[in-house]
Write a protein that holds these residues in place. Structure first.
Motif, PDB file in Angstrom:
ATOM      1  N   SER A   1       0.816  -1.204   0.000  1.00 55.34           N
ATOM      2  CA  SER A   1       0.000   0.000   0.000  1.00 55.34           C
ATOM      3  C   SER A   1       0.857   1.265   0.000  1.00 55.34           C
ATOM      4  CB  SER A   1      -0.911   0.012   1.231  1.00 55.34           C
ATOM      5  OG  SER A   1      -1.571   1.252   1.360  1.00 55.34           O
ATOM      6  N   SER A   2       0.416   2.237  -0.790  1.00 55.56           N
ATOM      7  CA  SER A   2       1.092   3.541  -0.829  1.00 55.56           C
ATOM      8  C   SER A   2       0.269   4.608  -0.113  1.00 55.56           C
ATOM      9  CB  SER A   2       1.330   3.956  -2.288  1.00 55.56           C
ATOM     10  OG  SER A   2       0.106   4.040  -3.001  1.00 55.56           O
ATOM     11  N   ASP A   3      -0.648   4.177   0.746  1.00 59.70           N
ATOM     12  CA  ASP A   3      -1.521   5.122   1.444  1.00 59.70           C
ATOM     13  C   ASP A   3      -0.737   6.129   2.284  1.00 59.70           C
ATOM     14  OD1 ASP A   3      -3.698   3.920   0.331  1.00 59.70           O
ATOM     15  OD2 ASP A   3      -4.346   2.866   2.142  1.00 59.70           O
ATOM     16  N   PHE A   4       0.379   5.682   2.878  1.00 60.73           N
ATOM     17  CA  PHE A   4       1.145   6.615   3.715  1.00 60.73           C
ATOM     18  C   PHE A   4       1.774   7.715   2.869  1.00 60.73           C
ATOM     19  CE2 PHE A   4       4.405   3.645   2.399  1.00 60.73           C
ATOM     20  CZ  PHE A   4       5.563   4.412   2.299  1.00 60.73           C
ATOM     21  N   ILE A   5       2.108   7.414   1.616  1.00 59.16           N
ATOM     22  CA  ILE A   5       2.625   8.446   0.711  1.00 59.16           C
ATOM     23  C   ILE A   5       1.503   9.391   0.302  1.00 59.16           C
ATOM     24  CG2 ILE A   5       3.665   8.877  -1.553  1.00 59.16           C
ATOM     25  CD1 ILE A   5       5.199   6.281  -1.249  1.00 59.16           C
ATOM     26  N   GLY A   6       0.314   8.833   0.077  1.00 57.72           N
ATOM     27  CA  GLY A   6      -0.837   9.671  -0.224  1.00 57.72           C
ATOM     28  C   GLY A   6      -1.139  10.637   0.900  1.00 57.72           C
ATOM     29  N   ASN A   7      -1.068  10.143   2.131  1.00 62.78           N
ATOM     30  CA  ASN A   7      -1.299  11.008   3.295  1.00 62.78           C
ATOM     31  C   ASN A   7      -0.238  12.091   3.391  1.00 62.78           C
ATOM     32  OD1 ASN A   7      -0.793  11.524   6.457  1.00 62.78           O
ATOM     33  ND2 ASN A   7      -2.945  11.020   6.138  1.00 62.78           N
ATOM     34  N   LEU A   8       0.994  11.714   3.093  1.00 61.35           N
ATOM     35  CA  LEU A   8       2.100  12.668   3.118  1.00 61.35           C
ATOM     36  C   LEU A   8       1.883  13.797   2.113  1.00 61.35           C
ATOM     37  CD1 LEU A   8       5.055  13.553   3.780  1.00 61.35           C
ATOM     38  CD2 LEU A   8       5.790  11.916   2.028  1.00 61.35           C
ATOM     39  N   LEU A   9       1.554  13.442   0.873  1.00 59.53           N
ATOM     40  CA  LEU A   9       1.352  14.455  -0.166  1.00 59.53           C
ATOM     41  C   LEU A   9       0.097  15.279   0.098  1.00 59.53           C
ATOM     42  CD1 LEU A   9       2.300  12.316  -3.313  1.00 59.53           C
ATOM     43  CD2 LEU A   9       3.666  14.110  -2.212  1.00 59.53           C
ATOM     44  N   ASP A  10      -0.920  14.641   0.665  1.00 65.72           N
ATOM     45  CA  ASP A  10      -2.160  15.355   0.961  1.00 65.72           C
ATOM     46  C   ASP A  10      -1.934  16.429   2.021  1.00 65.72           C
ATOM     47  OD1 ASP A  10      -4.943  15.819   0.676  1.00 65.72           O
ATOM     48  OD2 ASP A  10      -5.334  14.637   2.478  1.00 65.72           O
TER      49      ASP A  10
END
Length: 276
Positions: free
Chosen positions: A135-144
């Protein structure tokens, strides 16, 4: 007695934190040979309170270095210790943090906010291969959560699967100063939107694709080769520095890609108008 005082004086002087701010703590070797408990005790030493550079690559559920001990441990126990390591890191005046090759998705699958807060206050962070096949969700949260007020300006997402991220978050990479995406996976839609914004006016000054291009998630080819050559040429010529050393004829290597189809167009645009 005098020699004892002298030794104590040298010990105290040698332990002044400012003298250790650039010391390269061998975190991978310590964690793989002696465990995360030992790494925690090292990071808690007073002399490292002002350390600025911290390399934590491969310290959690990582590829073991050759000859390293592979002690069986409970995953939840390892996660807890790794979080303690990051808690300590969050209190240090870091200017560079390397978290490459760590299994970040398993740790932050339900609560990525802590990791985002940690990364966004550090100018330079490497996250190479932290979500390949995961999962790349943590990167999504970072960019968000990234804003112009964030300290982060240099980010390495090479070797990461970015294709599941919303396109609008991928385009936010254009707000950073230095971006590395060597071997990252994207969809054509993501890559096109990323380059469209780059062509319009990106804040990126250095764009590093290294020796492996950004990979098209569907065709497993260089995603730039599948886009309009004019768009690619215009976007890349709108930057100041590009690292693009794509290899060919490397036997048995994932870098074995055909020659660039858009190279001639890139050079044509470069001859007329470029910031490089």
């Amino acid at each position: 007695f005098t020699s004892t005082l002298v030794c104590r004086m040298f010990r105290d002087n040698a332990s002044v934190p400012v003298l250790w701010k650039r010391f390269p703590i061998p975190a991978m070797e310590i964690s793989q040979d002696d465990g995360l408990d030992r790494l925690l005790s090292v990071l808690e030493l007073p002399r490292f309170r002002k350390i600025q550079h911290l390399d934590l690559n491969r310290v959690f559920m990582a590829i073991k270095k050759k000859g390293g001990k592979n002690k069986p441990v409970q995953p939840t126990d390892e996660q807890s210790k790794f979080l303690e390591v990051l808690e300590i890191a969050s209190k240090l005046p870091l200017t560079w943090l390397n978290l490459s090759y760590n299994d970040l998705p398993s740790v932050f699958v339900s609560s990525p906010e802590f990791l985002s807060r940690l990364i966004l206050k550090i100018p330079h962070v490497d996250l190479f291969a932290t979500c390949r096949g995961a999962s790349s969700d943590f990167i999504g949260n970072l960019l968000d959560n990234y804003t112009e007020a964030s300290a982060l300006h240099t980010l390495n997402l090479g070797g990461c699967d970015l294709d599941a991220l919303p396109t609008n978050l991928v385009t936010k990479l254009n707000y950073l100063t230095n971006v590395a995406l060597e071997g990252a996976f994207m969809t054509m839609e993501q890559a096109r939107a990323f380059l469209v914004d780059m062509a319009k006016g990106s804040k990126i000054k250095k764009f590093d694709i290294g020796c492996e291009p950004i990979v098209d998630k569907d065709t497993y080819s260089d995603v730039f080769e599948n886009l309009d050559p004019d768009l690619v040429a215009t976007a890349l010529n709108n930057l100041e520095h590009i690292v693009y050393n794509k290899l060919k004829d490397v036997k048995g290597d994932c870098c074995d890609f055909p020659p660039d189809l858009h190279l001639s167009r890139f050079l044509q645009v470069m001859g007329r108008n470029t910031k490089l």
